[in-house]
Design an enzyme around this catalytic site. Structure first.
Site, mmCIF file in Angstrom:
data_model
loop_
_atom_site.group_PDB
_atom_site.id
_atom_site.type_symbol
_atom_site.label_atom_id
_atom_site.label_comp_id
_atom_site.label_asym_id
_atom_site.label_seq_id
_atom_site.Cartn_x
_atom_site.Cartn_y
_atom_site.Cartn_z
ATOM 1 C CD GLN A 261 -6.669 -4.341 4.426
ATOM 2 O OE1 GLN A 261 -7.609 -5.020 4.821
ATOM 3 N NE2 GLN A 261 -6.850 -3.137 3.916
ATOM 4 C CE LYS B 183 -7.094 0.238 6.100
ATOM 5 N NZ LYS B 183 -7.959 0.610 4.981
ATOM 6 C CG HIS C 81 -1.912 0.981 1.392
ATOM 7 N ND1 HIS C 81 -1.653 2.297 1.689
ATOM 8 C CD2 HIS C 81 -3.256 0.885 1.272
ATOM 9 C CE1 HIS C 81 -2.792 2.966 1.740
ATOM 10 N NE2 HIS C 81 -3.783 2.133 1.493
ATOM 11 C CB CYS D 226 -3.641 3.261 -1.603
ATOM 12 S SG CYS D 226 -4.836 4.547 -1.299
ATOM 13 C CG ASP E 41 0.551 -1.984 6.322
ATOM 14 O OD1 ASP E 41 -0.387 -2.108 7.134
ATOM 15 O OD2 ASP E 41 0.431 -1.396 5.235
HETATM 16 C C1 LIG Z 1 -2.396 -2.498 3.699
HETATM 17 C C2 LIG Z 1 -2.742 -1.114 4.164
HETATM 18 N N1 LIG Z 1 -1.806 -0.361 4.740
HETATM 19 C C3 LIG Z 1 -2.074 0.878 5.191
HETATM 20 C C4 LIG Z 1 -3.304 1.446 5.042
HETATM 21 C C5 LIG Z 1 -3.565 2.811 5.583
HETATM 22 O O1 LIG Z 1 -4.383 2.718 6.730
HETATM 23 P P1 LIG Z 1 -4.987 4.006 7.447
HETATM 24 O O2 LIG Z 1 -6.233 4.356 6.710
HETATM 25 O O3 LIG Z 1 -5.295 3.564 8.840
HETATM 26 O O4 LIG Z 1 -3.957 5.052 7.407
HETATM 27 C C6 LIG Z 1 -4.300 0.719 4.404
HETATM 28 C C7 LIG Z 1 -5.622 1.332 4.151
HETATM 29 O O5 LIG Z 1 -6.237 1.112 3.138
HETATM 30 C C8 LIG Z 1 -4.026 -0.608 3.963
HETATM 31 O O6 LIG Z 1 -4.956 -1.347 3.372
#
Ligand SMILES: Cc1ncc(COP(=O)(O)O)c(C=O)c1O
Length: 453
Positions: free
Chosen positions: A243, A266, A163, A406, A240
């Protein structure tokens, strides 16, 4: 809040508050799922006229159960005050709710409370690490922080599947420090080529940043393999976990990562809150990023000494009600049992894959099997732009995500500019997947293309 009756997998109606015995390691029964759905008032609404909502956009943001909505409401109704300041009862209650939420989130992900730093979202958590390393590279943080300092020629390793939140901050850090960004590639089905860890990661690697699960393909990363390689070269691992944490049992101490980013919104929690996990000894050595009130020990006109973590990284007034809501979300998921959640979603993942595969002219991007993958299924419809796909589905009450999610480099690698994504959560039913599958068969015919079965 009292939601009305909810149509459920089993076709029966459940009421809020119905007591169910959720098991720890089997897919949810129809009764259990009905009770879960009754906890989410929004799932009961209709869209586009009187169409029942089929919400398949949980990877973008999840819906919220009553316990989360009520936790925020209760905080503002009864306990609102600034935390860590003030000598009055409300300040004590607010501080205790805020710190209890930290404990709940920590215990949910297998961490200690003082290893959890509140952030505004997961993006901010990743940026916090990147900017702290940048500050250490400028000599900030003294001798303790030297272990984080980067110099020209050092390397940061990411993957092509990240992402943007776990890519752009590292590009920026490289630009500021002269370090070089390298990456692990992906297979045609979107899975990481982890064998490249042997060659891409080397003696110059100082940090590996990788997602636990892809928000595009749903593929789950073998984190143990990444950590093992990182240890061989003395690199830090940033996970990260946006998900994975809402969908799988996650034990950060067990995984052995150094940092992890969590997203409140999420994982059934509120927007405006996330968390950074950092191993205690690393947080203790790391220089602050945002400076100001609430993160200091002694301030003179000449200099400032900083508070211990996690407060060192929590400058200014915090998002207290949201943190309390995120704590309630962690407790809710923990009570459901993450093994049961994961098993339920594995059933949904298989059904989503089957639904997409059944439609002529539609192709999954990402793994087409159910091994090590989440119920996140992205696909392309031949001859139809994802925005048009989304609109045809939306007309039938089905909410999906369209675009590059993204993750532009991953889409480029997979040879498509964008895709449509259906993503589930603990409240998703097989009936909803069936409705999605039926609606998908109408997309190509709607545009005069072949494909109706
Ligand atoms: C894999 C991943 N990393 C990071 C993010 C960013 O998360 P946040 O909205 O909490 O900043 C997302 C959000 O879509 C995501 O799916």
């Amino acid at each position: 809040m009292t939601p009305g009756p909810v149509e459920t997998l089993g076709g029966r109606h459940a009421q809020q508050g119905e007591v169910v015995g959720l098991r720890a390691s089997a897919p949810l029964t129809a009764t259990e799922l009905a009770a879960v759905r009754a906890d989410f008032p929004l799932l009961n609404r209709t869209v586009r006229g009187d169409r029942p909502l089929v919400y398949l956009d949980s990877a973008a943001t999840s819906q919220k159960p009553d316990v989360v909505i009520d936790a925020e409401l209760d905080f503002y109704t009864r306990h609102n005050a600034a935390v860590h300041r003030g000598a009055h009862q409300l300040a004590e209650e607010a501080t205790s709710a805020f710190e209890q939420a930290r404990e709940e989130v920590a215990s949910f992900v297998g961490a200690a409370p003082d290893e959890i730093v509140w952030t505004s979202n997961a993006t901010a958590a990743i940026n916090l690490v990147a900017y702290a390393i940048g500050n250490a590279s400028l000599g900030r943080g003294g001798a303790a922080a030297r272990r984080f300092a980067l110099v020209a020629g050092d390397e940061i390793v990411v993957t092509e599947a990240e992402h943007h939140a776990n890519l752009v901050p590292w590009q920026e850090l490289c630009a500021r420090t002269g370090a070089t960004l390298r990456w692990i590639g992906v297979e045609d089905d979107g899975r990481l080529r982890l064998e490249e860890l042997a060659t891409v990661v080397g003696e110059r690697t100082k940090l590996i940043a990788v997602s636990h699960a892809s928000n595009v393909t749903g593929a789950v990363t073998d984190v143990a393999r990444v950590v093992a390689r990182a240890r061989e070269v003395g690199a830090l691992v940033v996970l990260d976990a946006c998900q994975s944490v809402p969908h799988l049992p996650v034990d950060l101490h067990g995984l052995g990562v150094d940092f992890a980013a969590l997203s409140g919104h999420k994982m059934l929690g509120p927007t405006g809150v996330g968390a950074l996990y950092g191993r205690r000894e690393l947080l203790e050595a790391m220089p602050p990023v945002t400076t100001g009130g609430s993160m200091v020990e002694v301030v003179t006109m000449e200099a400032t000494s900083y508070a211990a973590p996690p407060q060192r990284f929590e400058a200014g007034s915090q998002m207290v009600a949201q943190a309390v809501g995120m704590g309630a979300a962690a407790r809710y998921l923990a009570e459901l049992g993450m093994a049961a959640v994961a098993e339920h979603e594995a059933v949904i993942a298989a059904a989503l894959l089957e639904a997409v595969a059944a439609v002529p002219g539609v192709r999954v991007i990402g793994p087409s099997d159910t091994r090590d993958r989440l119920a996140v299924v992205s696909f392309v419809v031949d001859g139809v732009h994802p925005h048009d796909v989304g609109q045809v589905l939306d007309d039938q009450g089905i909410a999906v995500r369209v675009g590059h999610h993204c993750a532009q480099p991953l889409h480029r690698r997979l040879g498509v500019p964008s895709s449509t994504r259906a993503s589930a959560s603990v409240y998703t039913t097989l009936d909803e997947v069936a409705a999605f599958g039926a609606a998908l068969t109408t997309v190509r015919p709607f545009f005069g293309l072949g494909g109706q079965q």
